[in-house]
Motif scaffolding. Structure first.
Motif, PDB file in Angstrom:
ATOM      1  N   PHE A  74       0.910  -1.157   0.164  1.00  0.00           N
ATOM      2  CA  PHE A  74      -0.030  -0.092  -0.130  1.00  0.00           C
ATOM      3  C   PHE A  74       1.080   1.259   0.091  1.00  0.00           C
ATOM      4  O   PHE A  74       2.064   1.108   0.252  1.00  0.00           O
ATOM      5  N   THR A  75       0.071   2.132  -0.343  1.00  0.00           N
ATOM      6  CA  THR A  75       1.009   3.411  -0.231  1.00  0.00           C
ATOM      7  C   THR A  75       1.140   4.171   1.097  1.00  0.00           C
ATOM      8  O   THR A  75       0.535   3.871   2.049  1.00  0.00           O
ATOM      9  N   GLN A  76       2.072   5.197   0.814  1.00  0.00           N
ATOM     10  CA  GLN A  76       2.251   5.996   2.231  1.00  0.00           C
ATOM     11  C   GLN A  76       1.134   6.298   2.752  1.00  0.00           C
ATOM     12  O   GLN A  76       0.925   6.903   3.744  1.00  0.00           O
ATOM     13  N   GLU A  77       0.310   7.282   1.738  1.00  0.00           N
ATOM     14  CA  GLU A  77      -0.951   7.771   2.065  1.00  0.00           C
ATOM     15  C   GLU A  77      -2.032   6.782   3.007  1.00  0.00           C
ATOM     16  O   GLU A  77      -2.800   6.891   3.969  1.00  0.00           O
ATOM     17  N   VAL A  78      -2.212   5.626   2.291  1.00  0.00           N
ATOM     18  CA  VAL A  78      -3.084   4.627   2.649  1.00  0.00           C
ATOM     19  C   VAL A  78      -2.381   4.192   4.216  1.00  0.00           C
ATOM     20  O   VAL A  78      -3.292   4.075   5.222  1.00  0.00           O
ATOM     21  N   ALA A  79      -0.905   4.134   4.361  1.00  0.00           N
ATOM     22  CA  ALA A  79      -0.562   3.631   5.712  1.00  0.00           C
ATOM     23  C   ALA A  79      -0.790   4.492   6.874  1.00  0.00           C
ATOM     24  O   ALA A  79      -0.976   4.350   7.786  1.00  0.00           O
ATOM     25  N   LEU A  80      -1.013   5.948   6.423  1.00  0.00           N
ATOM     26  CA  LEU A  80      -1.169   6.889   7.248  1.00  0.00           C
ATOM     27  C   LEU A  80      -2.661   7.384   7.592  1.00  0.00           C
ATOM     28  O   LEU A  80      -2.626   8.261   8.270  1.00  0.00           O
ATOM     29  N   GLU A  81      -3.285   6.867   6.886  1.00  0.00           N
ATOM     30  CA  GLU A  81      -4.781   7.421   6.666  1.00  0.00           C
ATOM     31  C   GLU A  81      -5.575   7.455   8.089  1.00  0.00           C
ATOM     32  O   GLU A  81      -6.431   8.102   8.697  1.00  0.00           O
ATOM     33  N   ASN A  82      -5.084   6.254   8.920  1.00  0.00           N
ATOM     34  CA  ASN A  82      -5.505   6.057  10.126  1.00  0.00           C
ATOM     35  C   ASN A  82      -4.858   6.470  11.270  1.00  0.00           C
ATOM     36  O   ASN A  82      -5.040   5.960  12.544  1.00  0.00           O
ATOM     37  N   ALA A  83      -3.646   7.215  11.217  1.00  0.00           N
ATOM     38  CA  ALA A  83      -2.819   7.632  11.994  1.00  0.00           C
ATOM     39  C   ALA A  83      -3.352   8.881  12.880  1.00  0.00           C
ATOM     40  O   ALA A  83      -4.059   9.794  12.330  1.00  0.00           O
ATOM     41  N   PRO A  84      -3.564   8.758  13.906  1.00  0.00           N
ATOM     42  CA  PRO A  84      -4.050   9.937  15.017  1.00  0.00           C
ATOM     43  C   PRO A  84      -3.274  11.091  14.540  1.00  0.00           C
ATOM     44  O   PRO A  84      -4.116  12.295  14.423  1.00  0.00           O
ATOM     45  N   LYS A  85      -1.937  11.239  14.537  1.00  0.00           N
ATOM     46  CA  LYS A  85      -1.153  12.495  14.204  1.00  0.00           C
ATOM     47  C   LYS A  85      -0.266  12.063  13.094  1.00  0.00           C
ATOM     48  O   LYS A  85       0.373  10.964  13.131  1.00  0.00           O
ATOM     49  N   GLN A  86       0.132  13.035  12.350  1.00  0.00           N
ATOM     50  CA  GLN A  86       1.150  12.841  11.174  1.00  0.00           C
ATOM     51  C   GLN A  86       1.595  14.123  10.702  1.00  0.00           C
ATOM     52  O   GLN A  86       1.101  15.025  11.031  1.00  0.00           O
TER      53      GLN A  86
END
Length: 103
Positions: A74-86
Motif C-alpha cells: 500500500f501507499t504511504q498515504e494509505v499507511a498514514l490514513e488512520n494515524a491519529p497524528k502525522q
C-alpha cells in the motif's frame, strides 16, 4: 531415588534464574528435579554404537513454508490514513525521552 542435585544446587539454579524459592519450595523442587532426572535414566540404557547422529529428528525435513510471491504494497498515504497524528509523511508520536512533545 538417587540424589543428583542437592538443595545447594537448586538454590544456585533458582538464583541464576532469578526465581525466589522458600526453604520449603527448595526441598520440594530438589525432590522433583531429582525425580525428573531419574525418569530419564532409560535413555542412557540404549545401545547407540554405530548410530549416526541426526541433524533433525524428523530426518529429511524439507521447507514447509509457502513460496514467496511478490505482491503490491500500500501507499504511504494509505499507511498514514488512520494515524491519529502525522507530519511530513510520517507518524507523529509522543516523545518518551527528552523534553516531551510530539516527534
Amino acid at each position: 531415588m538417587t540424589q543428583h542435585l542437592s538443595e545447594t544446587d537448586v538454590r544456585g539454579i533458582a538464583e541464576y534464574a532469578r526465581i525466589g524459592l522458600t526453604a520449603e519450595e527448595v526441598v520440594t523442587m530438589t525432590a522433583d528435579l531429582n525425580a525428573i532426572i531419574d525418569s530419564l535414566k532409560p535413555i542412557t540404557e540404549f545401545e547407540l554404537d554405530g548410530v549416526e547422529p541426526t541433524f533433525h529428528p524428523i530426518g529429511d525435513l524439507s521447507n514447509v513454508m509457502r513460496e514467496d510471491k511478490i505482491r503490491g504494497s500500500f501507499t504511504q498515504e494509505v499507511a498514514l490514513e488512520n494515524a491519529p497524528k502525522q507530519a511530513d509523511g510520517s507518524f507523529l508520536i509522543p516523545s518518551i525521552l527528552g523534553e516531551g512533545g510530539d516527534r
